[in-house]
Design an enzyme around this catalytic site. Sequence first.
Site, PDB file in Angstrom:
ATOM      1  N   GLU A 138       1.213   6.990 -15.293  1.00  0.00           N
ATOM      2  CA  GLU A 138       0.559   5.683 -15.182  1.00  0.00           C
ATOM      3  C   GLU A 138      -0.461   5.772 -14.043  1.00  0.00           C
ATOM      4  O   GLU A 138      -0.126   6.160 -12.918  1.00  0.00           O
ATOM      5  CB  GLU A 138       1.606   4.598 -14.906  1.00  0.00           C
ATOM      6  CG  GLU A 138       0.994   3.215 -14.843  1.00  0.00           C
ATOM      7  CD  GLU A 138       1.976   2.092 -15.209  1.00  0.00           C
ATOM      8  OE1 GLU A 138       3.085   2.375 -15.691  1.00  0.00           O
ATOM      9  OE2 GLU A 138       1.613   0.923 -15.002  1.00  0.00           O
ATOM     10  N   GLU A 266       6.087  -7.757 -12.999  1.00  0.00           N
ATOM     11  CA  GLU A 266       5.359  -7.288 -14.182  1.00  0.00           C
ATOM     12  C   GLU A 266       6.307  -6.894 -15.316  1.00  0.00           C
ATOM     13  O   GLU A 266       6.175  -5.831 -15.911  1.00  0.00           O
ATOM     14  CB  GLU A 266       4.453  -6.114 -13.817  1.00  0.00           C
ATOM     15  CG  GLU A 266       3.409  -6.489 -12.786  1.00  0.00           C
ATOM     16  CD  GLU A 266       2.384  -5.395 -12.510  1.00  0.00           C
ATOM     17  OE1 GLU A 266       2.755  -4.209 -12.580  1.00  0.00           O
ATOM     18  OE2 GLU A 266       1.224  -5.731 -12.235  1.00  0.00           O
ATOM     19  N   ARG A 299      10.610  -2.649  -3.555  1.00  0.00           N
ATOM     20  CA  ARG A 299       9.187  -3.035  -3.487  1.00  0.00           C
ATOM     21  C   ARG A 299       9.000  -4.550  -3.386  1.00  0.00           C
ATOM     22  O   ARG A 299       9.727  -5.331  -4.014  1.00  0.00           O
ATOM     23  CB  ARG A 299       8.437  -2.500  -4.710  1.00  0.00           C
ATOM     24  CG  ARG A 299       8.356  -0.990  -4.691  1.00  0.00           C
ATOM     25  CD  ARG A 299       7.689  -0.475  -5.934  1.00  0.00           C
ATOM     26  NE  ARG A 299       6.264  -0.298  -5.819  1.00  0.00           N
ATOM     27  CZ  ARG A 299       5.377  -0.701  -6.726  1.00  0.00           C
ATOM     28  NH1 ARG A 299       5.765  -1.380  -7.784  1.00  0.00           N
ATOM     29  NH2 ARG A 299       4.103  -0.441  -6.582  1.00  0.00           N
ATOM     30  N   ASP A 339      -3.418  -6.036  -4.739  1.00  0.00           N
ATOM     31  CA  ASP A 339      -3.082  -4.830  -5.491  1.00  0.00           C
ATOM     32  C   ASP A 339      -4.064  -3.685  -5.297  1.00  0.00           C
ATOM     33  O   ASP A 339      -4.871  -3.422  -6.188  1.00  0.00           O
ATOM     34  CB  ASP A 339      -3.001  -5.182  -6.989  1.00  0.00           C
ATOM     35  CG  ASP A 339      -2.435  -4.048  -7.807  1.00  0.00           C
ATOM     36  OD1 ASP A 339      -1.975  -3.073  -7.210  1.00  0.00           O
ATOM     37  OD2 ASP A 339      -2.459  -4.147  -9.045  1.00  0.00           O
ATOM     38  N   GLU A 361       2.999   0.917   1.520  1.00  0.00           N
ATOM     39  CA  GLU A 361       2.709   1.706   0.322  1.00  0.00           C
ATOM     40  C   GLU A 361       1.196   1.759   0.146  1.00  0.00           C
ATOM     41  O   GLU A 361       0.547   0.725  -0.013  1.00  0.00           O
ATOM     42  CB  GLU A 361       3.370   1.064  -0.914  1.00  0.00           C
ATOM     43  CG  GLU A 361       3.031   1.763  -2.229  1.00  0.00           C
ATOM     44  CD  GLU A 361       3.691   1.125  -3.463  1.00  0.00           C
ATOM     45  OE1 GLU A 361       4.862   0.675  -3.374  1.00  0.00           O
ATOM     46  OE2 GLU A 361       3.032   1.060  -4.512  1.00  0.00           O
ATOM     47  N   GLU A 367      -6.866   4.178  -8.684  1.00  0.00           N
ATOM     48  CA  GLU A 367      -6.841   3.242  -9.810  1.00  0.00           C
ATOM     49  C   GLU A 367      -8.039   2.299  -9.788  1.00  0.00           C
ATOM     50  O   GLU A 367      -8.677   2.073 -10.814  1.00  0.00           O
ATOM     51  CB  GLU A 367      -5.541   2.432  -9.783  1.00  0.00           C
ATOM     52  CG  GLU A 367      -5.500   1.337 -10.835  1.00  0.00           C
ATOM     53  CD  GLU A 367      -4.194   0.552 -10.826  1.00  0.00           C
ATOM     54  OE1 GLU A 367      -3.290   0.874 -10.038  1.00  0.00           O
ATOM     55  OE2 GLU A 367      -4.079  -0.386 -11.642  1.00  0.00           O
ATOM     56  N   HIS A 510     -10.563  -7.747  -7.458  1.00  0.00           N
ATOM     57  CA  HIS A 510      -9.979  -7.877  -8.793  1.00  0.00           C
ATOM     58  C   HIS A 510     -10.999  -8.352  -9.829  1.00  0.00           C
ATOM     59  O   HIS A 510     -10.703  -9.210 -10.658  1.00  0.00           O
ATOM     60  CB  HIS A 510      -8.793  -8.860  -8.742  1.00  0.00           C
ATOM     61  CG  HIS A 510      -7.716  -8.518  -9.727  1.00  0.00           C
ATOM     62  ND1 HIS A 510      -7.879  -8.645 -11.088  1.00  0.00           N
ATOM     63  CD2 HIS A 510      -6.459  -8.045  -9.560  1.00  0.00           C
ATOM     64  CE1 HIS A 510      -6.769  -8.282 -11.706  1.00  0.00           C
ATOM     65  NE2 HIS A 510      -5.898  -7.898 -10.805  1.00  0.00           N
TER      66      HIS A 510
END
Length: 688
Positions: A138, A266, A299, A339, A361, A367, A510
Amino acid sequence: MKTVVSFLLSLVTVISMQAQKGHELWLRVKSSVPVNVITGKTMSPTLAIAKQELADGWQGKSGATVTLTIKKDKALKTDGFRLTAAGVEANTDFGLLYGVYELLRRQQTGQPIKEEIFNPSYDVRTLNHWDNLNGSIERGYAGNSIFWRKDSAFVVTEKDKQLWKEYARANASIGINGAVLNNVNASPTMMSADVLNRTKAIAEVLRPYGVKAYLSVNFSSPKVIGGVATSDPLDPAVAKWWKDKAKEIYTLIPDFGGFLVKANSEGQPGPQDFGRTHADGANMLADAVKPYGGIIMWRAFVYSPNDKDRAKQAYNEFVPLDGQFRDNVIIQIKNGPIDFQPREPFSPLFGALKKTSEMVEFQITQEYLGHSIHLVYLSPMWEECLQSDTYQQGIGSTVAKVTDGSVYNQKYTAIAGVSNVGLDTNWTGHDFAQSNWYAFGRLAWNNNLSSEQIADEWIKQTFYPASSDINNSGLYSVDWRDNFLIPVKQMMMDSREAAVDYMTPLGLHHIMSANEHYGPGPWWAPARTRPDWTPPYYHQAAANGIGFDRTKKGSDAVEQYKEPLASLFNDPQKCPDAFLLWFHHLPWDFKMKSGRTLWDEMAYKYEKGVNEVREFQKTWDRVEKYVDTARFASVQRKLRSQVTNAVLWKDACLLYFQTFSKMPIPYDIERPVQNLNEIIANDSRRRN
Ligand code: GCW
């Protein structure tokens, strides 16, 4: 004879060409300077590696003696070490190994070697692999998984082991000591016997390099694969199932690190499915691994579809639970509240949990930063986050300090990076993406290092033509330094800000294309899609302006930051430009600090970003003679795509936002070369 010679020559050429495919990463040096290594009587596999590394890479005095000594030393943490005139001292073999890598790095990069103590900033320094059991990754852009595959899934080959060994060595050389081997969107099958046996095989290869194996787990595993009626964390049968599972795992892998969990996020299952809290879920797992010294990385990446501001949710859910977690639970928090965007303010959760261990993190895989196509050196972004002051315990409570144990008394300290490694020959797709793996490891070891120093080290080890060219004083040739090292380092240092400028300047976020998260997509908002998955939710562009109002009059996300930050972010006159549209919805003609209107400033930023990538192209073309052909051509090709994509971002965003601002694109900047309707049509075609 002649044929033999030419055969040998061609062999040498083939070998050295292969050596330039980037597979060796920053570990290219093969030195032939003899060194004499003295160790204690017991020779562990780790010490044997340390000895071999010295033999292979020594670049100090010919025939020198280096002593590796285990010595109990209170000034040193478990993995820490002391460089001395005689060699390296440490409490453990792993400490000695890290010391050897530091010694060799210093020789190779021309840094002074003197008596000095080195302790890691964090105890646990992990890579998170978002690898699936079928071999796909992913958000991976460098080929399939090095750990899992679809066919012959549970056969462990010599080739597998060789690759895992090289991977472990690369990690050890920069101090990474943990690897979560599978995706946080975890399959319950991860807990099956076949998978655990393969995990054991991987763990055995990683072990001598000090890299512990961890797994991500699916919270529903007891019910889905265990035959238990529920996965409710407060049900004794569920707790027992996890306890038995932990026992099974630790029997196979005695030094297993623990679990990473994405729960109630999610679509992933979690304790809230049973009316329980994150603390209930995390503690149940923590109790299962506790007898073996394991940890749970839980998380904080949670958000529900109906809240008004996604940026506030992790804080809202976790702050009330502070103090309820076991001491072997660490809350793993993404650097920003949304994110992994090109730029976000730090997550307000950092430092806000005062009785619970927290860890950062970061995302190494790009990405939202151009995948393995764009050259973006991420260290400045991470440094910006780590050095941000949370003010939670007064001035100087930086994110680095509230997570590394200097501000709060954490039982465990840790940091994670979502890995960009895959089966590609050069591991990371883009040759320069290796620098992000390298930088993550170096910052995990020392969260005070500067991005510039890290880039300097990485370039020297990755691109310097041959170790024998380094002159005696350990300095690089002036020509190489002036014409390669300095310009390439500058390009790396500028690259993240350039990406922010051509993608999401002034606090925008975003607004990427929906599925692949690569190109622009600020228009994307199909009916019946979760609003917080669509760009218009984040940019709020309208006739009256642009930006997400998170001030006291808006969602009041500013209130989650400790003063003086809350007031600073709340005031559009004082809020740093970099976060302006993150915190404010402002009219198009809002007057910026530069004196320009907001609309003009935005246009100039996009233009600046594009121009910078064009400069990177020039820089790279100029250094051609210093780089082997394969890596030169590959980076050159990718830079061309990066420019094309940067222009697309600029055109798409300016033309789209112009439909609201109704203002002209400043006439001194380059005109768009594409039409908005065509861009949108292409984007949706790609998606179908
Ligand atoms: O950034 C988003 C990604 C998802 C990812 C998720 C997460 C693993 O788009 O692919 O899922 O974050 O961090 O859990």
